[in-house]
Design a protein around this motif. Structure first.
Motif, short mmCIF file in Angstrom:
data_model
loop_
_atom_site.label_atom_id
_atom_site.label_comp_id
_atom_site.label_asym_id
_atom_site.label_seq_id
_atom_site.Cartn_x
_atom_site.Cartn_y
_atom_site.Cartn_z
N VAL A 61 -5.98 2.84 5.11
CA VAL A 61 -6.39 3.78 6.16
C VAL A 61 -5.71 3.45 7.47
O VAL A 61 -5.26 4.35 8.20
N SER A 62 -5.59 2.14 7.78
CA SER A 62 -4.92 1.71 9.00
C SER A 62 -3.45 2.10 8.99
O SER A 62 -2.88 2.49 10.01
N MET A 63 -2.81 2.03 7.82
CA MET A 63 -1.41 2.44 7.70
C MET A 63 -1.25 3.93 7.94
O MET A 63 -0.29 4.38 8.57
N LEU A 64 -2.20 4.72 7.46
CA LEU A 64 -2.10 6.17 7.55
C LEU A 64 -2.41 6.70 8.95
O LEU A 64 -1.78 7.66 9.41
N PHE A 65 -3.37 6.08 9.63
CA PHE A 65 -3.86 6.66 10.88
C PHE A 65 -3.63 5.81 12.12
O PHE A 65 -3.81 6.30 13.24
N GLU A 66 -3.24 4.54 11.97
CA GLU A 66 -3.09 3.68 13.14
C GLU A 66 -1.68 3.10 13.25
O GLU A 66 -1.45 2.18 14.02
N ALA A 67 -0.76 3.61 12.50
CA ALA A 67 0.65 3.18 12.56
C ALA A 67 0.83 1.69 12.24
O ALA A 67 1.78 1.06 12.69
N PHE A 68 -0.10 1.13 11.47
CA PHE A 68 0.06 -0.26 11.05
C PHE A 68 1.12 -0.33 9.95
O PHE A 68 1.09 0.44 8.99
N ARG A 69 2.07 -1.24 10.09
CA ARG A 69 3.15 -1.37 9.14
C ARG A 69 3.09 -2.74 8.46
O ARG A 69 3.41 -3.75 9.07
N PRO A 70 2.69 -2.76 7.19
CA PRO A 70 2.61 -4.04 6.48
C PRO A 70 3.99 -4.57 6.11
O PRO A 70 4.97 -3.81 6.08
N ASP A 71 4.06 -5.87 5.84
CA ASP A 71 5.29 -6.46 5.35
C ASP A 71 5.02 -7.16 4.03
O ASP A 71 3.94 -7.00 3.45
N LEU A 72 5.98 -7.92 3.54
CA LEU A 72 5.82 -8.57 2.25
C LEU A 72 4.65 -9.56 2.25
O LEU A 72 3.94 -9.70 1.24
N LEU A 73 4.44 -10.25 3.36
CA LEU A 73 3.31 -11.18 3.44
C LEU A 73 1.98 -10.45 3.32
O LEU A 73 1.03 -10.95 2.70
#
Length: 293
Positions: free
Chosen positions: A261-273
């Motif tokens: 949800v954070s990725m979709l609505f808050e522009a959070f970008r995860p990485d491999l970690l």
């Protein structure tokens, strides 16, 4: 809740709580964390108590019982959620949710220490695995702490919320074994949590003026009814069935949905970690819930 199977209760908590972390962001933009928590759990608690009146359930308790309910409410619904709201002012909601992966290990060890409930080595290993996963997912954000205090402060509030929530969860478990009825205990606990938040807000001179933004009202109703009444009813029922430690594993699965949800609505970008940490958290969750052969 008696008619629902345990996995139904588990799924409801994960699906609803996984989205409430983002819903909180619509609250903190218009009201202070203390006021937001007071309004959320005040509304939720009054709804539960009103339902108890309709059902004819007893709402009067001895003073010592009210003390127990207040202890449950202040920690489980009051100060712990103030920390959650404060943390979300400094961190993406998904990362704050990830901190709750430590809940099952803390609650399980606390239940063994206080109530003599046996915690297996498999459960501890799964909890440690979940904590490693949490550390990996938080690691990139901790790296930003050198640029300022915002991220570090968010992490402190997250840790505080997890510890306080664990105390509240253990208190709720003790209240149930003491014979306090389920729904009245839930309602009174939420009211006491709301009162604690309101006292803190008033002591700081905060305003209780209600915003006009539709997003604030919609999120408040969702957080109070679905994110509080429904989910805590499911969670506490599950806690009665399988114990406080195993039921706490909801705190490991919920962050995975919250991160999406954070990725979709808050522009959070995860990485491999982030992905590696999520995988470890899931593995730890499965290990904690696995039944002995």
């Amino acid at each position: 809740m008696a008619g629902l199977r345990s996995w139904h209760l588990f799924a409801i908590c994960v699906l609803v709580w996984g989205t409430t972390w983002h819903a909180i962001t619509y609250q903190i933009g218009h009201t202070t964390p203390e006021v937001g928590v007071a309004l959320r759990f005040g509304l939720a608690g009054l709804c539960v108590l009103a339902m108890c009146l309709v059902r004819g359930e007893r709402l009067g308790f001895a003073l010592v019982d009210h003390g127990r309910l207040a202890l449950q409410g202040v920690f489980m619904y009051g100060v712990s959620y103030i920390c959650v709201y404060q943390a979300e002012r400094h961190l993406p909601s998904g990362l704050v949710a990830v901190g709750y992966s430590a809940s099952p290990l803390l609650i399980g060890l606390g239940a063994q220490l206080l109530f003599g409930m046996r915690v297996t080595g498999r459960f501890v290993a799964g909890g440690v695995l979940g904590l490693v996963g949490v550390a990996l997912m938080f690691w990139p954000e901790f790296g930003k702490a050198a640029e300022g205090t915002s991220t570090a402060l968010g992490a402190v509030f997250t840790v505080g919320s997890v510890l306080l929530s664990a105390i509240g969860s253990l208190t709720a478990s003790r209240n149930r074994t003491s014979g306090l009825p389920f729904w009245p205990a839930l309602g009174w606990g939420m009211v006491y949590g709301a009162l604690a938040a309101a006292v803190i807000a008033l002591a700081q001179g905060q305003s209780f003026a209600l915003p006009s933004a539709p997003s604030w009202w919609i999120s408040l109703l969702y957080l109070a009814l679905a994110g509080s009444v429904l989910t805590f009813a499911c969670y506490l029922t599950l806690q009665d069935r399988i114990g406080p430690g195993p039921s706490g594993t909801i705190g490991v699965m919920t962050p995975l949905l919250a991160l999406v949800v954070s990725m979709l609505f808050e522009a959070f970008r995860p990485d491999l970690l982030t992905f590696a940490g999520a995988a470890l958290a899931v593995a730890g969750n499965a290990l904690m819930l696995r039944r002995p052969a």
